[in-house]
Design a protein around this motif. Structure first.
Motif, PDB file in Angstrom:
ATOM      1  N   MET A  44       0.814  -1.210   0.027  1.00 23.80           N
ATOM      2  CA  MET A  44      -0.078   0.006   0.184  1.00 23.80           C
ATOM      3  C   MET A  44       0.968   1.239  -0.055  1.00 23.80           C
ATOM      4  O   MET A  44       0.544   2.117  -0.601  1.00 23.80           O
ATOM      5  CB  MET A  44      -1.108  -0.007   1.229  1.00 23.80           C
ATOM      6  N   THR A  45       2.022   1.256   0.675  1.00 22.92           N
ATOM      7  CA  THR A  45       2.941   2.493   0.797  1.00 22.92           C
ATOM      8  C   THR A  45       3.412   2.657  -0.562  1.00 22.92           C
ATOM      9  O   THR A  45       3.356   3.893  -1.083  1.00 22.92           O
ATOM     10  CB  THR A  45       3.992   2.324   1.945  1.00 22.92           C
ATOM     11  N   ALA A  46       3.999   1.788  -1.256  1.00 20.78           N
ATOM     12  CA  ALA A  46       4.653   1.770  -2.469  1.00 20.78           C
ATOM     13  C   ALA A  46       3.661   2.096  -3.494  1.00 20.78           C
ATOM     14  O   ALA A  46       3.965   2.720  -4.582  1.00 20.78           O
ATOM     15  CB  ALA A  46       5.190   0.252  -2.785  1.00 20.78           C
ATOM     16  N   ALA A  69      17.102   5.614   0.082  1.00 20.28           N
ATOM     17  CA  ALA A  69      17.336   4.452  -0.594  1.00 20.28           C
ATOM     18  C   ALA A  69      18.886   4.357  -1.111  1.00 20.28           C
ATOM     19  O   ALA A  69      19.451   3.646  -1.081  1.00 20.28           O
ATOM     20  CB  ALA A  69      16.400   4.598  -1.792  1.00 20.28           C
ATOM     21  N   LYS A  70      19.287   5.571  -1.696  1.00 14.29           N
ATOM     22  CA  LYS A  70      20.622   5.784  -2.114  1.00 14.29           C
ATOM     23  C   LYS A  70      21.596   5.214  -0.949  1.00 14.29           C
ATOM     24  O   LYS A  70      22.486   4.270  -1.395  1.00 14.29           O
ATOM     25  CB  LYS A  70      20.990   6.978  -2.780  1.00 14.29           C
ATOM     26  N   GLU A  71      21.423   5.736   0.126  1.00  8.23           N
ATOM     27  CA  GLU A  71      22.206   5.235   1.348  1.00  8.23           C
ATOM     28  C   GLU A  71      22.287   3.861   1.552  1.00  8.23           C
ATOM     29  O   GLU A  71      23.442   3.114   1.656  1.00  8.23           O
ATOM     30  CB  GLU A  71      22.072   6.197   2.436  1.00  8.23           C
ATOM     31  N   SER A  72      21.026   3.266   1.484  1.00  2.00           N
ATOM     32  CA  SER A  72      21.019   1.809   1.834  1.00  2.00           C
ATOM     33  C   SER A  72      21.742   1.091   0.588  1.00  2.00           C
ATOM     34  O   SER A  72      22.479  -0.085   0.760  1.00  2.00           O
ATOM     35  CB  SER A  72      19.435   1.597   1.730  1.00  2.00           C
ATOM     36  N   ASP A  73      21.572   1.664  -0.569  1.00  2.40           N
ATOM     37  CA  ASP A  73      22.255   0.924  -1.570  1.00  2.40           C
ATOM     38  C   ASP A  73      23.440   0.993  -1.725  1.00  2.40           C
ATOM     39  O   ASP A  73      24.555  -0.096  -1.999  1.00  2.40           O
ATOM     40  CB  ASP A  73      21.834   1.464  -3.064  1.00  2.40           C
ATOM     41  N   PHE A 121      10.784  -1.958  -4.656  1.00  2.00           N
ATOM     42  CA  PHE A 121      11.714  -1.681  -5.791  1.00  2.00           C
ATOM     43  C   PHE A 121      11.663  -0.383  -6.458  1.00  2.00           C
ATOM     44  O   PHE A 121      12.447   0.109  -7.062  1.00  2.00           O
ATOM     45  CB  PHE A 121      11.350  -2.972  -6.773  1.00  2.00           C
ATOM     46  N   ASN A 122      10.332   0.368  -6.135  1.00  2.00           N
ATOM     47  CA  ASN A 122      10.144   1.618  -6.971  1.00  2.00           C
ATOM     48  C   ASN A 122      10.319   2.812  -6.054  1.00  2.00           C
ATOM     49  O   ASN A 122       9.960   3.859  -6.281  1.00  2.00           O
ATOM     50  CB  ASN A 122       8.903   1.664  -7.530  1.00  2.00           C
ATOM     51  N   ILE A 123      10.566   2.476  -4.931  1.00  2.00           N
ATOM     52  CA  ILE A 123      10.843   3.696  -3.755  1.00  2.00           C
ATOM     53  C   ILE A 123      12.255   4.358  -3.993  1.00  2.00           C
ATOM     54  O   ILE A 123      13.422   3.570  -3.763  1.00  2.00           O
ATOM     55  CB  ILE A 123      10.380   3.237  -2.366  1.00  2.00           C
ATOM     56  N   LYS A 124      12.369   5.330  -4.394  1.00  2.00           N
ATOM     57  CA  LYS A 124      13.697   6.154  -4.562  1.00  2.00           C
ATOM     58  C   LYS A 124      13.471   7.315  -3.965  1.00  2.00           C
ATOM     59  O   LYS A 124      12.785   7.612  -3.084  1.00  2.00           O
ATOM     60  CB  LYS A 124      13.705   6.650  -6.039  1.00  2.00           C
TER      61      LYS A 124
END
Length: 270
Positions: free
Chosen positions: A25-27, A264-268, A257-260
């Motif tokens: 739901m959040t995504a 998210a960059k820090e996690s990657d 997958f579609n959360i930017k």
């Protein structure tokens, strides 16, 4: 912001149930709320324990949600006892709930049973009539229709039987056991196939929960049932294509997958 409520069981491993629903739901950009019907001890390899939530507390959760943040759509998942079915049916009727997507969860991806036999009867007699659409897989549709399903023609026959018996639209999920993930939407004689491509990913834990929650999310945003199913199918395909691989069994999808964004960059980079 549109809102959606999930009424389902908790999956402590995060791949299915309440946890998968809230992530989905959040995504899909709706505000997620939850009413927990059961606690399960499970992971990607199986279910080791189930504890039903007290019916009085299920009732209290429903009242608390509806009296403050009224949901634009509702997803119903694991409801393992007839007593809990009764409470949910009463409260949804009382509050005139709308856009209800019911996933008749009977067996986990691992093969474990998740519902009492008496609850199946109550589910059919009381909750199906409140639903805009139900989303059985092949095994569930066989139980609900009373016929064996071997091909697309059987899918159509089963969906018609379920619709005629219960009066709600049916999204029958073909899955890899019947076809290349082609699903059938049947409502009042109208047939719509949603064709999907086979995705070679063994990690499908929580895929049914995810699809039904994505449909509910899109109904909440005002899309038609047909468009909501299409958008939900697109979302789950991308979540599978992300090829997340966690756990020792059938792992979860990548709901995010579609959360930017910056986090998210820090996690990657970790």
């Amino acid at each position: 912001m549109k809102t959606a409520l999930t009424i389902a069981g908790s999956d402590c491993s995060g791949g299915a149930g309440i946890q998968a629903d809230i992530k989905t739901m959040t995504a899909n950009n709706v505000y997620a709320m939850s009413v927990i019907t059961a606690l399960t001890a499970q992971n990607t390899t199986g279910v080791s324990g189930i504890v039903n939530v007290d019916t009085g507390f299920v009732k209290k959760q429903l009242e608390t949600v509806f009296e403050d943040i009224y949901p634009d759509a509702i997803k119903i998942g694991m409801v393992s006892s007839s007593e809990i079915v009764d409470v949910i049916e009463y409260e949804l009727t009382k509050y005139k709930a709308k856009n209800i997507v019911l996933d008749p969860v009977m067996v986990a991806t691992s093969g474990a049973g998740l519902i009492e036999n008496t609850a199946i009867k109550s589910l059919k007699e009381k909750l199906f009539r409140t639903a805009k659409v139900i989303t059985p897989n092949i095994l569930e549709a066989e139980v609900l229709s009373g016929i064996s399903i071997k091909d697309d023609k059987d899918m159509l026959k089963a969906a018609k039987i379920i619709y005629e018996n219960h009066g709600c639209a049916v999204l029958l999920k073909g899955g890899h056991s019947i076809n290349d993930a082609n699903d059938l939407l049947y409502e009042n004689g109208k047939v719509k196939w949603f064709f999907g491509k086979r995705i070679d990913n063994p990690n499908t834990h929580g895929s049914g929960c995810t699809l039904s929650s994505a449909i509910a999310s899109n109904l909440a945003k005002g899309y038609s049932l047909e468009e909501s199913v299409k958008r939900a199918k697109d979302y789950i395909s991308e979540a599978l294509l992300a090829m997340l691989d966690l756990g020792k069994g059938s792992g979860p999808l990548n709901h995010a997958f579609n959360i930017k964004g910056e986090y998210a960059k820090e996690s990657d980079n970790e």
